[in-house]
Design a protein around this motif. Structure first.
Motif, PDB file in Angstrom:
ATOM      1  N   CYS A 171       7.575  39.697 106.912  1.00  0.00           N
ATOM      2  CA  CYS A 171       6.741  38.373 106.659  1.00  0.00           C
ATOM      3  C   CYS A 171       5.749  38.616 105.491  1.00  0.00           C
ATOM      4  CB  CYS A 171       5.877  38.051 107.976  1.00  0.00           C
ATOM      5  SG  CYS A 171       4.982  39.089 108.631  1.00  0.00           S
ATOM      6  N   ALA A 212      10.605  32.931 107.385  1.00  0.00           N
ATOM      7  CA  ALA A 212      10.541  31.562 107.272  1.00  0.00           C
ATOM      8  C   ALA A 212       9.489  30.696 108.040  1.00  0.00           C
ATOM      9  CB  ALA A 212      11.944  30.771 107.544  1.00  0.00           C
ATOM     10  N   VAL A 226       6.718  36.884 101.712  1.00  0.00           N
ATOM     11  CA  VAL A 226       6.490  35.498 101.305  1.00  0.00           C
ATOM     12  C   VAL A 226       5.044  35.479 100.708  1.00  0.00           C
ATOM     13  CG1 VAL A 226       5.868  33.200 102.026  1.00  0.00           C
ATOM     14  CG2 VAL A 226       7.810  34.493 102.914  1.00  0.00           C
ATOM     15  N   VAL A 261       6.007  32.041 106.005  1.00  0.00           N
ATOM     16  CA  VAL A 261       5.489  30.857 105.264  1.00  0.00           C
ATOM     17  C   VAL A 261       4.340  30.361 105.615  1.00  0.00           C
ATOM     18  CG1 VAL A 261       6.059  28.386 104.692  1.00  0.00           C
ATOM     19  CG2 VAL A 261       7.687  30.182 104.365  1.00  0.00           C
ATOM     20  N   SER A 262       4.113  30.206 107.067  1.00  0.00           N
ATOM     21  CA  SER A 262       2.773  29.592 107.522  1.00  0.00           C
ATOM     22  C   SER A 262       1.384  30.456 107.485  1.00  0.00           C
ATOM     23  CB  SER A 262       2.883  29.721 109.191  1.00  0.00           C
ATOM     24  OG  SER A 262       2.953  31.013 109.961  1.00  0.00           O
ATOM     25  N   GLU A 279       4.330  34.646  96.632  1.00  0.00           N
ATOM     26  CA  GLU A 279       3.276  33.602  95.908  1.00  0.00           C
ATOM     27  C   GLU A 279       2.444  34.320  95.225  1.00  0.00           C
ATOM     28  OE1 GLU A 279       0.563  30.134  97.781  1.00  0.00           O
ATOM     29  OE2 GLU A 279       1.728  31.289  99.270  1.00  0.00           O
TER      30      GLU A 279
END
Length: 133
Positions: free
Chosen positions: A3, A95, A6, A99-100, A10
């Motif tokens: 995780c 995902a 991600v 993302v969260s 960004e």
């Protein structure tokens, strides 16, 4: 499992946008120098805040994954990549959780920027009233 990829991705994208914004801001300052322009925090500095927040979060998450043996020093580097079933679980985690987490960091940054703008405006307003007195 992965995780942290991600927010790290960004952070890289935001760093590139920050560089472009810095060049644009420098060009606009060179073209028009205004003495009465209101005091404000440049957008490139705010993007720097976001980059550091995302990179710091990604680093801590990567460290946690290394600690638990989910990131290894040999190819394919992510232990979940060796099994197709675990790979799909990893992509699902990226995902959802990745993302969260990146979204939460970005929302926190937006709140931070709004608060910073409010503080700067309040300081400028206070300074202006002191000068008038």
């Amino acid at each position: 499992m992965a995780c942290f990829i991600v927010p790290a991705t960004e952070a890289v994208v935001v760093a590139v946008v920050k560089k472009v914004e810095e060049k644009r801001e420098k060009k606009s300052v060179d073209e028009t120098v205004q003495e009465n322009e209101a005091v404000r925090i440049p957008f490139s500095r705010k993007l720097k805040w976001l980059t550091w927040m995302l990179a710091g979060g990604a680093f801590l998450l990567a460290f946690e994954h290394v600690w638990h043996g989910e990131v290894v020093a040999w190819f394919p580097f992510l232990s979940a990549m060796s099994d197709p079933e675990e790979t799909s679980q990893m992509l699902h985690e990226m995902a959802t959780v990745g993302v969260s987490m990146a979204g939460l960091i970005t929302v926190t940054w937006i709140c931070m920027c709004v608060a910073a703008n409010h503080i700067v405006k309040r300081g400028a307003k206070t300074k202006k009233t002191e000068e008038q007195s």
